[in-house]
Design an enzyme around this catalytic site. Sequence first.
Site, mmCIF file in Angstrom:
data_model
loop_
_atom_site.group_PDB
_atom_site.id
_atom_site.type_symbol
_atom_site.label_atom_id
_atom_site.label_comp_id
_atom_site.label_asym_id
_atom_site.label_seq_id
_atom_site.Cartn_x
_atom_site.Cartn_y
_atom_site.Cartn_z
ATOM 1 N N SER A 24 0.825 -1.206 0.000
ATOM 2 C CA SER A 24 0.000 0.000 0.000
ATOM 3 C C SER A 24 0.869 1.271 0.000
ATOM 4 C CB SER A 24 -0.949 -0.044 1.195
ATOM 5 O OG SER A 24 -1.985 0.903 1.047
ATOM 6 N N ASP A 42 -5.895 -3.823 -2.035
ATOM 7 C CA ASP A 42 -4.821 -3.556 -1.075
ATOM 8 C C ASP A 42 -4.214 -4.825 -0.485
ATOM 9 O OD1 ASP A 42 -3.361 -2.663 1.279
ATOM 10 O OD2 ASP A 42 -4.454 -0.773 1.097
#
Length: 319
Positions: free
Chosen positions: A42, A157
Site C-alpha cells: 500500500s 490492497d
Amino acid sequence: MTSRRSLGLVLGSGSSRGWAHIGVIEALEEAGITLDFIAGCSIGSYVGALHACGCLQKLKSFVLRMDGRKVFSYFDVVIPRAGLLDGSRKLRELFSMHTSVTRFAELDIPVAMVATDLESGDKVVLKSGDLLDALRATMSFPGLFAPARVKGRWLVDGGLVDPVPVGVARAAAADVVVAVDLNSTILPRRRKYSSELAEEEKNGWDAPAGGHRNEWLDKVAAYYESAEANVRKKVGEMLKADSSVPDLVETVMTSVGIMQERITRINLAVEPPDLLVQPRLGALKMMDFDQVEHSIEEGYLSMKEKIDDLRRLLDPGDA
C-alpha cells in the site's frame, strides 16, 4: 575485504501513517546505509518506489507543503459501486509529478509490492512490468478505491493479507530484513523533529528543473484545492449523513486498520524480521493526513535509535 550483508527494507501499510517511511529512509541515508531491496504494501509501496527512483526528497517537500490532506482529495469520486474513489488516472498523475519512471525495470533499487486477489484471497507479489498498475493495485483500499485489473485479476490492497510483507524480502534472498510496522498502538514521544526539517522549511525547496518554485507550487495547490472541494461536495450529496454518525470513510479505514493490526501481529510472530521498527504513531487515525511532519519525525527517530543494532546485523563478522 568482505562486503557487508545485503539489506532488504519492508515498508508496511498504514494509510496516513505512511509518511513515517520517509523518516525511516532518511535515518538510513544519514547513517550511510544503502538498500539492496524494498518490499512494500500500500502506502509503503508508494514511498518505496519513489525512493527507488531517487525522488524521496521531492515527495517529502511536496507532502509537507500540501499539508497532507490534499493528497487524498486528488482522486475522482465515482458512484459507489466498487469504491468511492477511482485512482487509475489520478495516481499516474500524482506519481508522475515526482518522476518519469513508469516500469519496475527503471528503478535504481529492486522493489516488490503486495496486493490481494479479490476472488481467491491470495497474496499477489508484483515486481515487474508496469509500475503504476502495481501501485494502483497495492493501494486499492477496499470500499474506498475501486479494485484494479492487473494481468487478468481484480486486485485490492495487500494489507488484507500481508500488511508488512517480510516473506517477500526473505524470498528475495536479503541477508538482513528490516521491517517497518505502522500498525502498532505505541503512543508518540514528545520530541522535536531534526534540525534539517526546520532548515528546509526556512530555506524552501528546489523547484522542478526549468521552473519557478512559487509558480509551480501555486498551480499544483490550486488544482488540489479544486479537487478537494469537488470531493467534499460529491460525497456530501451522495451520503447526506447525519453529522453525529461516524464518517463513512473513517469508519471503513479504521475498521480495516484494526484488522491489519491483528494480521500484522500474527504474521510477524510466524515470520519475524531481523529488526522491527515501529514508529510511535498510536495516536494517529488512518485518515490523519494533516499529521505529515509528525509522521516523518516518528519514522526518523524510531529508525535512528536502532541504527547501531542494524550496523551489527550488517557486519559479515557477526553473521
